[in-house]
Design a protein around this motif. Sequence first.
Motif, mmCIF file in Angstrom:
data_model
loop_
_atom_site.group_PDB
_atom_site.id
_atom_site.type_symbol
_atom_site.label_atom_id
_atom_site.label_comp_id
_atom_site.label_asym_id
_atom_site.label_seq_id
_atom_site.Cartn_x
_atom_site.Cartn_y
_atom_site.Cartn_z
ATOM 1 N N GLN A 53 0.706 -1.316 -0.231
ATOM 2 C CA GLN A 53 -0.018 0.003 -0.122
ATOM 3 C C GLN A 53 0.960 1.337 -0.196
ATOM 4 O OE1 GLN A 53 -2.575 -0.712 3.364
ATOM 5 N NE2 GLN A 53 -3.908 -2.092 2.116
ATOM 6 N N ALA A 54 1.978 1.228 0.804
ATOM 7 C CA ALA A 54 2.877 2.211 0.748
ATOM 8 C C ALA A 54 3.568 2.506 -0.695
ATOM 9 C CB ALA A 54 4.020 2.145 1.740
ATOM 10 N N ALA A 55 3.893 1.453 -1.338
ATOM 11 C CA ALA A 55 4.534 1.384 -2.766
ATOM 12 C C ALA A 55 3.360 1.909 -3.809
ATOM 13 C CB ALA A 55 4.886 -0.080 -3.071
ATOM 14 N N SER A 60 0.592 4.781 -8.199
ATOM 15 C CA SER A 60 -0.516 5.262 -8.512
ATOM 16 C C SER A 60 -0.626 6.729 -8.986
ATOM 17 C CB SER A 60 -1.778 5.297 -7.352
ATOM 18 O OG SER A 60 -1.270 6.003 -6.252
ATOM 19 N N SER A 61 0.400 7.295 -8.721
ATOM 20 C CA SER A 61 0.724 8.819 -8.960
ATOM 21 C C SER A 61 1.576 8.801 -10.217
ATOM 22 C CB SER A 61 1.275 9.854 -7.938
ATOM 23 O OG SER A 61 2.502 9.319 -7.446
ATOM 24 N N GLY A 62 1.871 7.779 -10.748
ATOM 25 C CA GLY A 62 2.912 7.657 -11.964
ATOM 26 C C GLY A 62 4.444 7.645 -11.616
ATOM 27 N N GLY A 63 4.605 7.430 -10.182
ATOM 28 C CA GLY A 63 6.057 7.367 -9.831
ATOM 29 C C GLY A 63 6.986 5.963 -10.291
ATOM 30 N N ARG A 64 8.078 6.127 -10.019
ATOM 31 C CA ARG A 64 8.981 5.044 -10.455
ATOM 32 C C ARG A 64 8.978 3.794 -9.725
ATOM 33 N NH1 ARG A 64 15.535 6.245 -10.658
ATOM 34 N NH2 ARG A 64 16.056 4.098 -11.643
ATOM 35 N N ALA A 65 9.053 3.026 -10.274
ATOM 36 C CA ALA A 65 9.079 1.563 -9.700
ATOM 37 C C ALA A 65 10.326 1.581 -8.517
ATOM 38 C CB ALA A 65 9.098 0.382 -10.525
ATOM 39 N N LEU A 66 11.350 2.149 -8.694
ATOM 40 C CA LEU A 66 12.553 2.139 -7.804
ATOM 41 C C LEU A 66 12.023 2.728 -6.345
ATOM 42 C CD1 LEU A 66 15.490 1.386 -7.087
ATOM 43 C CD2 LEU A 66 15.936 3.630 -7.853
ATOM 44 N N ALA A 68 8.975 3.058 -5.434
ATOM 45 C CA ALA A 68 8.028 2.483 -4.933
ATOM 46 C C ALA A 68 8.501 1.640 -4.187
ATOM 47 C CB ALA A 68 6.908 1.909 -5.854
ATOM 48 N N VAL A 69 9.298 0.587 -4.363
ATOM 49 C CA VAL A 69 9.926 -0.590 -3.609
ATOM 50 C C VAL A 69 10.669 -0.152 -2.498
ATOM 51 C CG1 VAL A 69 9.833 -2.114 -5.482
ATOM 52 C CG2 VAL A 69 11.949 -0.845 -5.108
ATOM 53 N N GLU A 70 11.407 0.969 -2.565
ATOM 54 C CA GLU A 70 11.998 1.640 -1.298
ATOM 55 C C GLU A 70 10.891 1.870 -0.319
ATOM 56 O OE1 GLU A 70 15.304 4.901 0.037
ATOM 57 O OE2 GLU A 70 14.426 5.030 -1.907
ATOM 58 N N ALA A 71 10.026 2.690 -0.816
ATOM 59 C CA ALA A 71 9.134 3.298 0.263
ATOM 60 C C ALA A 71 8.462 1.930 0.835
ATOM 61 C CB ALA A 71 8.269 4.182 -0.517
ATOM 62 N N ASN A 211 8.412 -0.394 -16.410
ATOM 63 C CA ASN A 211 9.809 -0.465 -15.774
ATOM 64 C C ASN A 211 9.784 -1.500 -14.619
ATOM 65 O OD1 ASN A 211 11.299 0.369 -18.048
ATOM 66 N ND2 ASN A 211 10.954 2.416 -17.197
ATOM 67 N N ILE A 212 10.683 -2.169 -14.267
ATOM 68 C CA ILE A 212 10.529 -2.994 -12.978
ATOM 69 C C ILE A 212 11.703 -2.806 -12.075
ATOM 70 C CG2 ILE A 212 10.698 -5.533 -12.144
ATOM 71 C CD1 ILE A 212 9.799 -6.393 -15.144
ATOM 72 N N SER A 213 11.582 -2.675 -10.808
ATOM 73 C CA SER A 213 12.591 -2.415 -9.794
ATOM 74 C C SER A 213 12.224 -3.433 -8.766
ATOM 75 C CB SER A 213 12.482 -1.090 -9.325
ATOM 76 O OG SER A 213 13.188 -0.351 -10.259
ATOM 77 N N GLY A 214 13.146 -3.702 -7.883
ATOM 78 C CA GLY A 214 12.838 -4.661 -7.020
ATOM 79 C C GLY A 214 13.705 -4.380 -5.424
#
Length: 340
Positions: A53-55, A60-66, A68-71, A211-214
């Motif tokens: 949910q934090a990610a 959902s606001s168009g942010g970067r996957a990187l 998102a996963v950190e958050a 794009n994918i990040s992990g």
Amino acid sequence: MLNRRKFLLTGIIGASGIMLKSKVFGKSIVKEASALNFPIVISTWDFGIAANQAAWKVLSSGGRALDAVEAGVKIPEADPNNHTVGAAGYPDRDGHVTLDACIMDEKGNCGGVAAMEYIDHPIAVARLVMEKTPHVLLVGEGATQFALENGFKKKQLLTPESEKAWKEWLKTSKYQPEINIENKHFSPQKLPGNQYNHDTIGMLALDAAGNISGACTTSGMAFKMHGRVGDSPIIGAGLFVDNEVGGATSTGVGEEVIRNVGSFLVVELMRQGYKPEDACKEAVSRIIKKKPEQAKTLQVGFLAINKKGEYGAYAIQKGFSFAVCNAGKQDLLIQGKSIY
């Protein structure tokens, strides 16, 4: 008939996966991209729901996957009730709380920290290793020093509850992890024979640009030998991302994941045409094939996503769960399939 805008969106996002320019990011793009199964974020275990949910706030606001996963993984890292990840993690057998983490972006950039003490957000330090140094992995005192030099504050991580559990364990000093104890992290308990276990959160995100990040973070196996490092901070073992194909992360007994370079294997199987679930199943099957007797008493699970936003998981033992969050539902928890 497709209108011109939808045609362009499909061509840019669906076919090429090229990142859209920031000026066109926004909820309208996210909404249309969701028809193509992304943005989406997936993560291991039930505590992945809050992390996702934090990610999702980023995605959902168009942010970067990187980002998102950190958050996302920072949520369990900071959870005082989670004794498998972050600041409240159980210590090693000498009473030291040591943390491991790694992060990887869509360009193949990656960073990690291992056996780091006194810093409560190892994932943030791992990202700085990736972005500010020529290295991939910093360990021990060097990782802590790097964190302090970059503005992180030193913190005592051994909580009263974790210290109590450690002192109870010392009465027998018996090291025998219990399978899937991570599902009980909200109510840590004494186990038969004073056994405790730790685990990991691994998270994978596919953003609106395709794009994918992990990210992967843990406090390691409870009461491990001082200096022990599992798969979580090791690129290719606990986490691997190839933006042409997909990403994978792991959970469970890290030694077996390292021996099989598990997350890299899952991604390479997807490159060969395997669906995410099938790739995860093949990876755990190889662990069993090498150690059929030992595999009956250990847990390893893999979670994967491909460029289409398709996802899947597989584990050796029953009980492995993973969380999924997309435009349709933000708190989905799925029981992964297993060999046994």
